[in-house]
Scaffold this motif. Structure first.
Motif, PDB file in Angstrom:
ATOM      1  N   ASN A   6       0.827  -1.210   0.000  1.00  0.00           N
ATOM      2  CA  ASN A   6       0.000   0.000   0.000  1.00  0.00           C
ATOM      3  C   ASN A   6       0.853   1.248   0.000  1.00  0.00           C
ATOM      4  O   ASN A   6       0.584   2.190  -0.738  1.00  0.00           O
ATOM      5  CB  ASN A   6      -0.956  -0.026   1.194  1.00  0.00           C
ATOM      6  N   HIS A   7       1.878   1.270   0.862  1.00  0.00           N
ATOM      7  CA  HIS A   7       2.794   2.414   0.869  1.00  0.00           C
ATOM      8  C   HIS A   7       4.076   2.078   1.597  1.00  0.00           C
ATOM      9  O   HIS A   7       4.135   1.126   2.367  1.00  0.00           O
ATOM     10  CB  HIS A   7       2.154   3.667   1.475  1.00  0.00           C
ATOM     11  N   VAL A   8       5.078   2.887   1.316  1.00  0.00           N
ATOM     12  CA  VAL A   8       6.315   2.924   2.088  1.00  0.00           C
ATOM     13  C   VAL A   8       6.333   4.282   2.771  1.00  0.00           C
ATOM     14  O   VAL A   8       6.079   5.308   2.118  1.00  0.00           O
ATOM     15  CB  VAL A   8       7.555   2.760   1.170  1.00  0.00           C
ATOM     16  N   ALA A   9       6.571   4.293   4.066  1.00  0.00           N
ATOM     17  CA  ALA A   9       6.566   5.542   4.822  1.00  0.00           C
ATOM     18  C   ALA A   9       7.995   5.946   5.155  1.00  0.00           C
ATOM     19  O   ALA A   9       8.794   5.122   5.608  1.00  0.00           O
ATOM     20  CB  ALA A   9       5.762   5.388   6.102  1.00  0.00           C
ATOM     21  N   ILE A  10       8.289   7.222   4.906  1.00  0.00           N
ATOM     22  CA  ILE A  10       9.626   7.753   5.140  1.00  0.00           C
ATOM     23  C   ILE A  10       9.516   8.889   6.144  1.00  0.00           C
ATOM     24  O   ILE A  10       8.736   9.834   5.951  1.00  0.00           O
ATOM     25  CB  ILE A  10      10.254   8.254   3.825  1.00  0.00           C
ATOM     26  N   VAL A  53       4.216   6.621  -1.617  1.00  0.00           N
ATOM     27  CA  VAL A  53       5.200   6.925  -0.590  1.00  0.00           C
ATOM     28  C   VAL A  53       4.537   7.928   0.329  1.00  0.00           C
ATOM     29  O   VAL A  53       3.841   8.842  -0.146  1.00  0.00           O
ATOM     30  CB  VAL A  53       6.496   7.498  -1.203  1.00  0.00           C
ATOM     31  N   GLU A  54       4.692   7.742   1.623  1.00  0.00           N
ATOM     32  CA  GLU A  54       4.166   8.702   2.588  1.00  0.00           C
ATOM     33  C   GLU A  54       5.335   9.366   3.292  1.00  0.00           C
ATOM     34  O   GLU A  54       6.174   8.685   3.884  1.00  0.00           O
ATOM     35  CB  GLU A  54       3.264   8.007   3.612  1.00  0.00           C
ATOM     36  N   LEU A  55       5.368  10.683   3.214  1.00  0.00           N
ATOM     37  CA  LEU A  55       6.399  11.447   3.906  1.00  0.00           C
ATOM     38  C   LEU A  55       5.823  11.858   5.255  1.00  0.00           C
ATOM     39  O   LEU A  55       4.768  12.506   5.317  1.00  0.00           O
ATOM     40  CB  LEU A  55       6.779  12.678   3.082  1.00  0.00           C
ATOM     41  N   HIS A  78      10.640   4.333   7.488  1.00  0.00           N
ATOM     42  CA  HIS A  78      10.065   4.100   8.809  1.00  0.00           C
ATOM     43  C   HIS A  78       9.248   2.803   8.843  1.00  0.00           C
ATOM     44  O   HIS A  78       9.366   2.029   9.773  1.00  0.00           O
ATOM     45  CB  HIS A  78       9.189   5.292   9.201  1.00  0.00           C
ATOM     46  N   HIS A  79       8.405   2.582   7.845  1.00  0.00           N
ATOM     47  CA  HIS A  79       7.660   1.325   7.785  1.00  0.00           C
ATOM     48  C   HIS A  79       7.167   1.065   6.367  1.00  0.00           C
ATOM     49  O   HIS A  79       7.210   1.954   5.510  1.00  0.00           O
ATOM     50  CB  HIS A  79       6.486   1.308   8.778  1.00  0.00           C
ATOM     51  N   MET A  80       6.716  -0.180   6.171  1.00  0.00           N
ATOM     52  CA  MET A  80       6.048  -0.564   4.926  1.00  0.00           C
ATOM     53  C   MET A  80       4.649  -1.005   5.299  1.00  0.00           C
ATOM     54  O   MET A  80       4.438  -1.587   6.362  1.00  0.00           O
ATOM     55  CB  MET A  80       6.760  -1.747   4.268  1.00  0.00           C
ATOM     56  N   CYS A  81       3.699  -0.762   4.413  1.00  0.00           N
ATOM     57  CA  CYS A  81       2.309  -1.142   4.682  1.00  0.00           C
ATOM     58  C   CYS A  81       1.820  -2.112   3.618  1.00  0.00           C
ATOM     59  O   CYS A  81       1.847  -1.802   2.423  1.00  0.00           O
ATOM     60  CB  CYS A  81       1.411   0.085   4.705  1.00  0.00           C
ATOM     61  N   PHE A  82       1.367  -3.275   4.094  1.00  0.00           N
ATOM     62  CA  PHE A  82       0.795  -4.291   3.213  1.00  0.00           C
ATOM     63  C   PHE A  82      -0.713  -4.339   3.414  1.00  0.00           C
ATOM     64  O   PHE A  82      -1.199  -4.189   4.538  1.00  0.00           O
ATOM     65  CB  PHE A  82       1.373  -5.671   3.536  1.00  0.00           C
ATOM     66  N   ILE A 129       6.214  -3.132  10.260  1.00  0.00           N
ATOM     67  CA  ILE A 129       5.229  -3.474   9.228  1.00  0.00           C
ATOM     68  C   ILE A 129       3.861  -3.011   9.672  1.00  0.00           C
ATOM     69  O   ILE A 129       3.446  -3.261  10.812  1.00  0.00           O
ATOM     70  CB  ILE A 129       5.240  -4.994   8.953  1.00  0.00           C
ATOM     71  N   GLU A 130       3.185  -2.336   8.777  1.00  0.00           N
ATOM     72  CA  GLU A 130       1.795  -1.928   8.982  1.00  0.00           C
ATOM     73  C   GLU A 130       0.916  -2.811   8.116  1.00  0.00           C
ATOM     74  O   GLU A 130       1.259  -3.100   6.964  1.00  0.00           O
ATOM     75  CB  GLU A 130       1.641  -0.452   8.551  1.00  0.00           C
ATOM     76  N   LEU A 131      -0.190  -3.246   8.678  1.00  0.00           N
ATOM     77  CA  LEU A 131      -1.212  -3.965   7.904  1.00  0.00           C
ATOM     78  C   LEU A 131      -2.415  -3.045   7.795  1.00  0.00           C
ATOM     79  O   LEU A 131      -2.822  -2.424   8.781  1.00  0.00           O
ATOM     80  CB  LEU A 131      -1.609  -5.266   8.591  1.00  0.00           C
TER      81      LEU A 131
HETATM   82 CO    CO Z   1       1.650   3.862   7.103  1.00  0.00          CO
END
Ligand code: CO
Length: 134
Positions: A6-10, A53-55, A78-82, A129-131
């Motif tokens: 879904n996203h990669v958060a930075i 990508v989420e900043l 910071h995290h990845m969201c699946f 990891i975020e779900l």
């Molecule tokens: Co997130």
């Protein structure tokens, strides 16, 4: 069980500068900044054809992102969201196998208005990891 990324958060120390870089240097479509008080962050969404990508910038000193930036002042992933179909079923499966679900294990409403959970990075190769239920 997990589906799309879904996203990669930075985590970023300067949201305006990071947003300008993604818009101007990388040529991406970026959103307006959005405050997420429940998560202690201001977020900008970078829309890509296949994911986001989420900043993330801390809203205040108590933000989990503030602690991250103390350790990594230049910022970092910071995290990845699946995506998952059923977040409670996913939680119960993972918890029964010993994975630690953060925040007491109850889903919160995330930045996209959908239920989310976070899994302890020490149980997933050092990656938070975020779900997200979609
Ligand atoms: Co997130």
């Amino acid at each position: 069980m997990i589906g799309r990324l879904n996203h990669v958060a930075i985590a970023v120390p300067d949201l305006a500068a990071a947003t300008a870089q993604y818009r101007n240097q990388l040529g991406a479509t970026v959103s307006e900044p959005q405050a997420e008080p429940d998560h202690g962050v201001t977020v900008v969404f970078v829309e890509l054809p296949n994911t986001k990508v989420e900043l993330l910038e801390p809203l205040d000193e108590g933000s989990p992102i503030a602690a991250f930036l103390e350790r990594s002042p230049a910022g970092g992933i910071h995290h990845m969201c699946f995506e998952v179909d059923d977040i409670l079923a996913a939680r119960d499966k993972l918890a029964s196998e010993g994975a630690r679900v953060l925040g007491g294990g109850e889903p919160k409403i995330g930045a996209h208005g959908k239920p989310v959970l976070f899994l302890h990075p020490k149980d997933f190769n050092g990656t938070l990891i975020e779900l997200e239920q979609v």
